[in-house]
Design a protein around this motif. Structure first.
Motif, PDB file in Angstrom:
ATOM      1  N   LYS A 120     -22.012  36.089 -14.692  1.00  0.00           N
ATOM      2  CA  LYS A 120     -22.285  36.648 -16.021  1.00  0.00           C
ATOM      3  C   LYS A 120     -20.991  36.958 -16.754  1.00  0.00           C
ATOM      4  O   LYS A 120     -20.884  36.755 -17.961  1.00  0.00           O
ATOM      5  CB  LYS A 120     -23.136  37.909 -15.902  1.00  0.00           C
ATOM      6  CG  LYS A 120     -24.575  37.629 -15.533  1.00  0.00           C
ATOM      7  CD  LYS A 120     -25.361  38.919 -15.390  1.00  0.00           C
ATOM      8  CE  LYS A 120     -26.816  38.645 -15.063  1.00  0.00           C
ATOM      9  NZ  LYS A 120     -27.594  39.902 -14.869  1.00  0.00           N
ATOM     10  N   THR A 125     -21.335  29.127 -19.255  1.00  0.00           N
ATOM     11  CA  THR A 125     -22.548  29.139 -20.058  1.00  0.00           C
ATOM     12  C   THR A 125     -23.371  30.357 -19.672  1.00  0.00           C
ATOM     13  O   THR A 125     -23.115  30.996 -18.649  1.00  0.00           O
ATOM     14  CB  THR A 125     -23.407  27.870 -19.816  1.00  0.00           C
ATOM     15  OG1 THR A 125     -23.965  27.931 -18.504  1.00  0.00           O
ATOM     16  CG2 THR A 125     -22.588  26.601 -19.977  1.00  0.00           C
ATOM     17  N   HIS A 126     -24.373  30.637 -20.489  1.00  0.00           N
ATOM     18  CA  HIS A 126     -25.239  31.778 -20.177  1.00  0.00           C
ATOM     19  C   HIS A 126     -26.110  31.511 -18.957  1.00  0.00           C
ATOM     20  O   HIS A 126     -26.726  32.421 -18.430  1.00  0.00           O
ATOM     21  CB  HIS A 126     -26.094  32.154 -21.389  1.00  0.00           C
ATOM     22  CG  HIS A 126     -27.116  31.130 -21.756  1.00  0.00           C
ATOM     23  ND1 HIS A 126     -26.805  29.972 -22.417  1.00  0.00           N
ATOM     24  CD2 HIS A 126     -28.447  31.093 -21.521  1.00  0.00           C
ATOM     25  CE1 HIS A 126     -27.902  29.255 -22.588  1.00  0.00           C
ATOM     26  NE2 HIS A 126     -28.908  29.903 -22.061  1.00  0.00           N
ATOM     27  N   LYS A 127     -26.142  30.262 -18.479  1.00  0.00           N
ATOM     28  CA  LYS A 127     -26.946  29.935 -17.309  1.00  0.00           C
ATOM     29  C   LYS A 127     -26.108  29.819 -16.031  1.00  0.00           C
ATOM     30  O   LYS A 127     -26.639  29.539 -14.968  1.00  0.00           O
ATOM     31  CB  LYS A 127     -27.703  28.632 -17.550  1.00  0.00           C
ATOM     32  CG  LYS A 127     -28.742  28.765 -18.638  1.00  0.00           C
ATOM     33  CD  LYS A 127     -29.557  27.515 -18.775  1.00  0.00           C
ATOM     34  CE  LYS A 127     -30.577  27.715 -19.883  1.00  0.00           C
ATOM     35  NZ  LYS A 127     -31.466  26.579 -20.018  1.00  0.00           N
ATOM     36  N   SER A 128     -24.814  30.029 -16.120  1.00  0.00           N
ATOM     37  CA  SER A 128     -23.947  29.907 -14.948  1.00  0.00           C
ATOM     38  C   SER A 128     -24.420  30.778 -13.797  1.00  0.00           C
ATOM     39  O   SER A 128     -24.478  30.328 -12.652  1.00  0.00           O
ATOM     40  CB  SER A 128     -22.505  30.280 -15.294  1.00  0.00           C
ATOM     41  OG  SER A 128     -21.934  29.343 -16.150  1.00  0.00           O
ATOM     42  N   TYR A 129     -24.744  32.018 -14.095  1.00  0.00           N
ATOM     43  CA  TYR A 129     -25.134  32.937 -13.031  1.00  0.00           C
ATOM     44  C   TYR A 129     -26.427  32.489 -12.362  1.00  0.00           C
ATOM     45  O   TYR A 129     -26.622  32.709 -11.176  1.00  0.00           O
ATOM     46  CB  TYR A 129     -25.219  34.374 -13.538  1.00  0.00           C
ATOM     47  CG  TYR A 129     -26.434  34.678 -14.383  1.00  0.00           C
ATOM     48  CD1 TYR A 129     -27.600  35.173 -13.809  1.00  0.00           C
ATOM     49  CD2 TYR A 129     -26.422  34.472 -15.763  1.00  0.00           C
ATOM     50  CE1 TYR A 129     -28.716  35.455 -14.573  1.00  0.00           C
ATOM     51  CE2 TYR A 129     -27.529  34.752 -16.532  1.00  0.00           C
ATOM     52  CZ  TYR A 129     -28.671  35.242 -15.944  1.00  0.00           C
ATOM     53  OH  TYR A 129     -29.770  35.514 -16.703  1.00  0.00           O
ATOM     54  N   LYS A 130     -27.324  31.844 -13.105  1.00  0.00           N
ATOM     55  CA  LYS A 130     -28.574  31.358 -12.513  1.00  0.00           C
ATOM     56  C   LYS A 130     -28.300  30.224 -11.533  1.00  0.00           C
ATOM     57  O   LYS A 130     -28.897  30.158 -10.461  1.00  0.00           O
ATOM     58  CB  LYS A 130     -29.537  30.894 -13.609  1.00  0.00           C
ATOM     59  CG  LYS A 130     -30.051  32.032 -14.469  1.00  0.00           C
ATOM     60  CD  LYS A 130     -30.961  31.516 -15.557  1.00  0.00           C
ATOM     61  CE  LYS A 130     -31.419  32.650 -16.453  1.00  0.00           C
ATOM     62  NZ  LYS A 130     -32.303  32.177 -17.528  1.00  0.00           N
TER      63      LYS A 130
END
Length: 157
Positions: A120, A125-130
């Motif tokens: 995060k 990207t905002h999806k990196s942590y996912k």
């Protein structure tokens, strides 16, 4: 003023060590400098880091010393070769995988939470942590199956 407990200090210390190790590993990946060179630079910058320094050095050298095995373990759960993963995500994955594989005393949930937080904070990207969470969760299910099952049983109880 409230004093923090040793447990909170250890957690904060390890979190800081992971953050610094992530930055050092990113530098290692993109510059090709030796881990020793990077460690010296970080130690100069972190002179007031206290107890954070040994864990930082352990992660940095642990990942670089075991990089082939770590990447092989991660590669079973990635959608592309580890070398093609974004350098920040790759460094986060390597830190998490190192702890899952070589630091069994660190609970797998703590490893995943720390990796998610790094994703995060630093992910491209905002999806990196996912993505990081998905890969490390699959690795945890494989290499820490008993711990994961025990946590699941405890949650259902």
């Amino acid at each position: 003023m409230e004093k923090s407990s040793p447990e909170k200090r250890t957690k904060a210390t390890r979190s800081g060590a992971r953050r610094c190790a992530l930055q050092a590993l990113y530098q290692w990946q993109v510059t090709g400098f030796s881990p020793a060179q990077i460690e010296r630079q970080f130690l100069e910058e972190m002179a007031d880091g206290g107890a954070r320094l040994p864990y930082f050095a352990e992660i940095l050298h642990g990942v670089t010393d075991h990089c082939e095995a770590i990447d092989a373990a991660l590669g079973r759960f990635t959608d592309r070769p580890v070398a093609e993963i974004d350098p920040i995500e790759r460094a986060i994955l390597r830190v998490g995988a190192y702890e899952l594989l070589y630091r069994r005393e660190v609970p797998y949930r703590a490893v995943l939470n720390e990796a998610i937080n790094l994703g995060k904070a630093f992910g491209g990207t905002h999806k990196s942590y996912k993505y990081v969470n998905g890969v490390l969760d699959k690795l945890a299910h494989e290499v820490r199956a008993e711990e994961v099952a025990a946590a699941r049983r405890q949650k259902l109880a």
